[in-house]
Each structure stands twice: as C-alpha cells, then as structure tokens.
Scaffold this motif. Sequence first.
Motif, PDB file in Angstrom:
ATOM      1  N   ARG A 162       0.918  -1.322  -0.152  1.00 51.83           N
ATOM      2  CA  ARG A 162      -0.028   0.261   0.085  1.00 51.83           C
ATOM      3  C   ARG A 162       0.849   1.270   0.017  1.00 51.83           C
ATOM      4  NH1 ARG A 162      -5.186   0.209   0.831  1.00 51.83           N
ATOM      5  NH2 ARG A 162      -4.937   2.137   2.337  1.00 51.83           N
ATOM      6  N   ALA A 163       2.117   1.273   0.671  1.00 48.71           N
ATOM      7  CA  ALA A 163       2.929   2.363   0.651  1.00 48.71           C
ATOM      8  C   ALA A 163       3.538   2.649  -0.398  1.00 48.71           C
ATOM      9  CB  ALA A 163       3.853   2.305   1.826  1.00 48.71           C
ATOM     10  N   GLY A 212       2.589   1.606  -3.654  1.00 42.02           N
ATOM     11  CA  GLY A 212       1.644   1.606  -4.761  1.00 42.02           C
ATOM     12  C   GLY A 212       1.507   0.126  -5.544  1.00 42.02           C
ATOM     13  N   PHE A 259       0.111  -2.456  -4.493  1.00 43.03           N
ATOM     14  CA  PHE A 259      -1.175  -3.226  -4.221  1.00 43.03           C
ATOM     15  C   PHE A 259      -2.205  -2.677  -5.673  1.00 43.03           C
ATOM     16  CE2 PHE A 259      -4.486   0.181  -3.044  1.00 43.03           C
ATOM     17  CZ  PHE A 259      -3.621   1.332  -3.322  1.00 43.03           C
ATOM     18  N   ARG A 260      -1.805  -1.846  -6.341  1.00 46.52           N
ATOM     19  CA  ARG A 260      -2.866  -1.565  -7.570  1.00 46.52           C
ATOM     20  C   ARG A 260      -2.682  -2.614  -8.609  1.00 46.52           C
ATOM     21  NH1 ARG A 260      -0.886   3.572  -6.225  1.00 46.52           N
ATOM     22  NH2 ARG A 260      -2.461   4.739  -5.251  1.00 46.52           N
ATOM     23  N   HIS A 298      -2.949  -6.197  -8.973  1.00 46.19           N
ATOM     24  CA  HIS A 298      -3.562  -7.236  -8.151  1.00 46.19           C
ATOM     25  C   HIS A 298      -2.722  -8.513  -8.678  1.00 46.19           C
ATOM     26  CE1 HIS A 298      -7.293  -5.042  -7.676  1.00 46.19           C
ATOM     27  NE2 HIS A 298      -6.541  -4.499  -7.116  1.00 46.19           N
ATOM     28  N   VAL A 357      -1.318   3.024   9.906  1.00 41.74           N
ATOM     29  CA  VAL A 357      -1.849   3.545  11.348  1.00 41.74           C
ATOM     30  C   VAL A 357      -2.508   2.355  11.964  1.00 41.74           C
ATOM     31  CG1 VAL A 357      -2.897   5.254  12.626  1.00 41.74           C
ATOM     32  CG2 VAL A 357      -1.959   5.593  10.073  1.00 41.74           C
ATOM     33  N   PRO A 381       1.820   5.819  -2.989  1.00 43.22           N
ATOM     34  CA  PRO A 381       1.055   5.432  -2.074  1.00 43.22           C
ATOM     35  C   PRO A 381      -0.457   5.243  -2.144  1.00 43.22           C
ATOM     36  CG  PRO A 381       2.920   6.762  -1.364  1.00 43.22           C
ATOM     37  CD  PRO A 381       2.663   7.149  -2.708  1.00 43.22           C
ATOM     38  N   ALA A 382      -0.909   4.520  -1.221  1.00 45.18           N
ATOM     39  CA  ALA A 382      -2.506   4.545  -1.560  1.00 45.18           C
ATOM     40  C   ALA A 382      -3.060   5.766  -0.902  1.00 45.18           C
ATOM     41  CB  ALA A 382      -3.024   3.328  -0.464  1.00 45.18           C
ATOM     42  N   ALA A 383      -4.056   6.383  -1.403  1.00 45.04           N
ATOM     43  CA  ALA A 383      -4.442   7.703  -1.098  1.00 45.04           C
ATOM     44  C   ALA A 383      -4.888   7.815   0.221  1.00 45.04           C
ATOM     45  CB  ALA A 383      -5.466   8.191  -1.995  1.00 45.04           C
ATOM     46  N   ASP A 384      -5.382   6.669   1.049  1.00 44.40           N
ATOM     47  CA  ASP A 384      -5.760   6.697   2.372  1.00 44.40           C
ATOM     48  C   ASP A 384      -4.469   5.905   3.303  1.00 44.40           C
ATOM     49  OD1 ASP A 384      -5.705   4.060   1.036  1.00 44.40           O
ATOM     50  OD2 ASP A 384      -7.791   3.557   1.859  1.00 44.40           O
ATOM     51  N   GLN A 385      -3.377   5.778   2.907  1.00 41.11           N
ATOM     52  CA  GLN A 385      -2.312   5.206   3.432  1.00 41.11           C
ATOM     53  C   GLN A 385      -1.880   5.623   4.915  1.00 41.11           C
ATOM     54  OE1 GLN A 385       1.080   6.337   3.806  1.00 41.11           O
ATOM     55  NE2 GLN A 385       1.849   4.427   4.753  1.00 41.11           N
ATOM     56  N   GLU A 386      -2.593   6.761   5.035  1.00 39.71           N
ATOM     57  CA  GLU A 386      -2.210   7.535   6.590  1.00 39.71           C
ATOM     58  C   GLU A 386      -3.358   7.557   7.394  1.00 39.71           C
ATOM     59  OE1 GLU A 386       0.310  11.020   5.889  1.00 39.71           O
ATOM     60  OE2 GLU A 386       1.847   9.688   5.646  1.00 39.71           O
ATOM     61  N   LEU A 387      -4.476   6.938   6.874  1.00 42.86           N
ATOM     62  CA  LEU A 387      -5.600   6.936   7.888  1.00 42.86           C
ATOM     63  C   LEU A 387      -5.757   5.574   8.799  1.00 42.86           C
ATOM     64  CD1 LEU A 387      -8.450   8.082   5.308  1.00 42.86           C
ATOM     65  CD2 LEU A 387      -7.209   9.328   6.947  1.00 42.86           C
ATOM     66  N   PRO A 388      -6.048   5.675  10.013  1.00 45.96           N
ATOM     67  CA  PRO A 388      -6.517   4.388  10.753  1.00 45.96           C
ATOM     68  C   PRO A 388      -7.567   3.669  10.106  1.00 45.96           C
ATOM     69  CG  PRO A 388      -7.032   6.434  11.987  1.00 45.96           C
ATOM     70  CD  PRO A 388      -6.524   6.936  10.668  1.00 45.96           C
ATOM     71  N   PRO A 389      -7.714   2.273  10.367  1.00 47.83           N
ATOM     72  CA  PRO A 389      -8.700   1.388   9.762  1.00 47.83           C
ATOM     73  C   PRO A 389      -9.988   1.796   9.704  1.00 47.83           C
ATOM     74  CG  PRO A 389      -7.270   0.030  10.965  1.00 47.83           C
ATOM     75  CD  PRO A 389      -6.755   1.577  11.363  1.00 47.83           C
ATOM     76  N   ARG A 391     -10.366   4.897   7.358  1.00 47.19           N
ATOM     77  CA  ARG A 391     -10.104   4.392   5.974  1.00 47.19           C
ATOM     78  C   ARG A 391     -11.258   4.073   5.247  1.00 47.19           C
ATOM     79  NH1 ARG A 391      -6.776  -0.257   4.998  1.00 47.19           N
ATOM     80  NH2 ARG A 391      -7.783  -0.011   2.720  1.00 47.19           N
ATOM     81  N   GLU A 449      -8.884   3.363  -0.879  1.00 49.79           N
ATOM     82  CA  GLU A 449      -8.513   2.384  -2.263  1.00 49.79           C
ATOM     83  C   GLU A 449      -8.055   0.936  -1.550  1.00 49.79           C
ATOM     84  OE1 GLU A 449      -5.604   3.811  -5.379  1.00 49.79           O
ATOM     85  OE2 GLU A 449      -4.979   5.089  -3.570  1.00 49.79           O
ATOM     86  N   THR A 450      -8.634   0.007  -2.465  1.00 50.57           N
ATOM     87  CA  THR A 450      -8.331  -1.498  -1.953  1.00 50.57           C
ATOM     88  C   THR A 450      -7.630  -2.140  -2.806  1.00 50.57           C
ATOM     89  OG1 THR A 450     -10.307  -1.913  -3.016  1.00 50.57           O
ATOM     90  CG2 THR A 450     -10.443  -1.759  -0.739  1.00 50.57           C
ATOM     91  N   GLY A 451      -7.046  -3.237  -2.473  1.00 52.46           N
ATOM     92  CA  GLY A 451      -5.898  -4.279  -3.430  1.00 52.46           C
ATOM     93  C   GLY A 451      -6.963  -5.414  -3.555  1.00 52.46           C
TER      94      GLY A 451
END
Lengths: 323, 237
Positions: free
Chosen positions: A86-87, A89, A91-92, A94, A278, B8-16, B19, B26-28
Amino acid sequence: MLTAFDPVTKGIVISVAAVLAATPLVFLAMQAAGKLNEKLRKELWTRYLSWLVIAPLLMVPVLAGRVWTILGVGVLSLFCYREYARATGLFRHHALSATVALGIALLTFAALDHWYDFFVAVPSLMVLILAMVAVGADQPSGYIQRVALAVFGLLLFGVCLSHLGYFANDKAYRPIVLMIILCTELNDIFAFITGKAFGRRRLAPQTSPNKTIGGSVGSLVLTTALVAWLAGPIFSGTPLDHPVHRIAMGLIVSIGGQFGDLVLSSIKRDLGVKDLAVVIPGHGGLLDRFDSLLLVAPAMFHYVGYFWELGLDQPARLLSGGL
Amino acid sequence: MSEWSYQPAADQELPPGQRLRSVRRETGVTGAIAHYGWGTFVRLYLRAYHRLHIEGRENLPVDAPFVVIANHSSHLDALTIATALPWRLRRKAYPIAAGDTFFESHTTAFFSAIMLNALPMWRKRTVRHALDQLRQRMLEEPCGYILFPEGTRSRTGELGTFRSGIGMLIAGTAVPAIPCCLSGAHDAWPPTSRVPRPRPIQIRIGKALRFPDTPNERSGWNDVAKQLEAAVRELRN
C-alpha cells in the motif's frame, strides 16, 4: 500450565508478564513524582496498552505449538507485505500482489511440511513467476520497478520472516524464538534509552534523524550481554555452548535488529511517508514495530543451523509425504 | 531511463476505521476478491429470486470514467445496477451511499466498503466538498460512480426531483452519464418492508449523456439534473 515448558521459556514468559503488570505502577509513581506531563502520559499509556495486545499475540502462538507458530509468522508476513504494497503503490497491481501472497503461502506450507528443499526453492521459483506474471499486463513501462518491488517485498517480508517460523521445526524452538523476539524488541528499547543518556552524534541523520551512535553502541553492548546470558541454558550441551558463539549470536541480534530498523527507515524516507500504516496505536504500522525482526530471523537461523543441526532429528515432509 | 515513482495509497495514513469511511479509500487484492465474490452472490440472488431482466447493455461505456444514475426506491437498486455492469466496469464502480445509513457503525461500514465497494456521502455535512473530492478522483483515477440524484429512496415508488449535486460531479466534463430506469424494485423491497419479496425487477439502460460545455456552476448543475431527470422519465414510459 507453564510447567510443561523449559526454564528459559518459563522465565521469558513470566518476566514479560511481570514487567507488563508492573508498568502501570511505574507510570503512577512517575506521575506522583510530577515527572509526567499530559502529552507524555498519554503517549506512554497508548504504547503500553498496545503492548498488552502485541505481547500475547506474539507469545501465545509460540507457546501453543509448531503449527501455530508457523501460521502466526505466515499471517504476520502477509500483513507486513500488505503495508509495504500500500505504501509503494504495488497493491494496485493485483496479479503481482496475489503472486507475492502465493509465495508467502508456499513458504508457510514448506515450513509446516518441514520440507527445507522446497523452502529454499520457493524464492527462486517465485522470482521467475513474478517476472512472468508482470509480463501479463503487456505494459512495459515501469516493468522493472513493478517486478523489483514485488521481489523485494517477497524476500523481505516473506522469505526473511518465514525463517522465524521455520525454527519451530526444531524440538527446542520455543526458547530460541522467544529469545529472538524478546531481545530484538529490547534492542530497540535499549537503543532508545542509551541514546537518550549518551547519544551525541547522530548515526544516520538522513535516514533516521533520532538514532545516535551512543544509542547504537549502548544497545549493542546490552543486547549482546542479554543474548549471551540467555543462550547459555538454551544451547547447553550443543556445539553452540561456547562463549564465542553466545557473543556472536548477541551481535547478530543487535546488529541485525538495528539494520532492520534502518532498512525500513530508508524505505519510508524514499517513499516520503512517516509511518507505513496506522494500525497499532502509538507505534504506527506493523512494520514500524517488527522491522527489526526482518534481518535477525534469517541471520540467526543460518548461524544456529550451521553449527547445530536445527530440527534434523524431527520427521520431515509431514504433509507432502515425500522422502 | 525513467525515474521510479511511488504512489502510496491515497488513504495510506488513515487508521482502519477512517479508511473505511474515506472517499479516498483504495483497496487491493483482498478487497477485489471480496467485491467480486459478493457481486457474484448478488447476481445469482437477483437472477433467481427477482428474475432480473437487463435491457440496453450496449449503451454502457467501454471504460471509466462514467457515472450511472437511476431512480431510487429500494435498497436493491445499487446492487441491481452493479449487477448490470460487466466486471471491467464494476471493479472500478463505487456506489455512493448515505453515510448516516451505510457507514454509521463499524460493521455496516465494513460491509459497505469491502463488499459493496461503496463510498459515503454524508447528507448533513459539506456535500460540496465531498462532491469536489469525488469529481477529482473520478477524473484522475479514473473510476465510475453509481448514484441516485433524488438523494433518498422514494417512499411511493414515483420518481422524485433530481438534486443538482449530480451536476457538480460532471458539469464541464466529457464523462458519460448513463441514465437507468429500475422497475419492480420498489415492489420487491419497499422502505416499509423489512425483507425483500420475490417480485421481478427490470433495469433499462439508456443512452449516455455528456455535458462538456455545461458551465460548472449553479445554472449548469441544475441543467444537468433536469436533463438527466427527463432521460430517466423517458425510460420509465
């Protein structure tokens, strides 16, 4: 319940439980003495409460048995890779992420099966599979970056960490694994405390501005001493029962732990993120907490395995049933 | 040789918890698997229990960005539209769901985010800011949205007035807005009923409308809403 375990395992579990039980009293005493401001008090409690969850999550699978230890490490690997993907990128993509997850699953299977040849074969086979899967997107632009990121992720969070699980194929794995986890975590704490006390010159200001040479040397001395002390009863009667080996293992844990930390700091700086996620209040992501284990696990595994035949007296290929 | 670039994921710095409720979520792989699995289950359910009939699939775009809009009278509506989309569009399609209904508790937020792939719209908060974020994401990613411009479920099954928010999302862009008409959904699961009833549902997909020259301001937004409402009305007749 603990009576079934060896003295070192019992000692580590009881000590950790005692420290966790006594910590609130220390906080209260510090507060009564007026040494805690509101911000520090909150941070200490958040970190402490997180440890109350992390410590059992780490120790219970190790105590529960071989299968739980290996599965626990497999799950940890998947979550660590997820944070990294995720950090970065990755993860995009798949197909690549699914292939890395498959690699981690195969490594976990090899460890569960106690099939070392396959455990060694998986990394190289997965590299070629990743290179092939990445071709599938028919998108040459960025190909090297995608494959390299996936291979790095697999090696660091799959291959490196799974060595910790593979230890469980030895009869006497519990005290070894617990010692590695405990001393690697304490190594961070020793570095923090001695750094505060003696730290002047910064160790790697661009990579991790808060680390000092004083902290690094302090943790090296303390962790080496602790590992050397614990390794005595653990490896008693084995070829590793010698002061040189005990000190060498201490150095491996401390140096490996510090470099694991610096590797993750470099990754974070390169990506421009503060924490990788987090998830753990007061700590950040799982990787912010377990980064030090990444390099210690394979280094200790191969050191111990070179001098002492790890798990060779145990049945192999338990699931696949081969020879 | 090009430089490496990390995104990085656009929501990378948010807690679960945050998010799940973020419009930047964004999901994987795991998210895609859950989304696909749930979609397949819903498809089977709608076909078997509601004998779902789909018309006008040829009007769907080839790729994102896109916005699918429809009349809204039942909780089955977004599921029905998602089912009508092929996977190449569905995997990039986010139903816009009411935050106060679908994202209030952790359980519903988890279900809405992971299974439905929904993004929240908080009706009592700053809708303008949220729509700006959605518009930006739609054009940059690009992605698609499933939304109901009436803003809430119709209590009678009749078509209500379209709000101008849909205009804020697409006015001045070449993004196709695909009008759809759902029939039977209100009868199958009206707001007054606790569980769905085995009634047939039909979805008719109309021709896309685009608003590249419509000004991105109040008058343009109203114009977009009116034209789309008329398009859905026409599909109903």
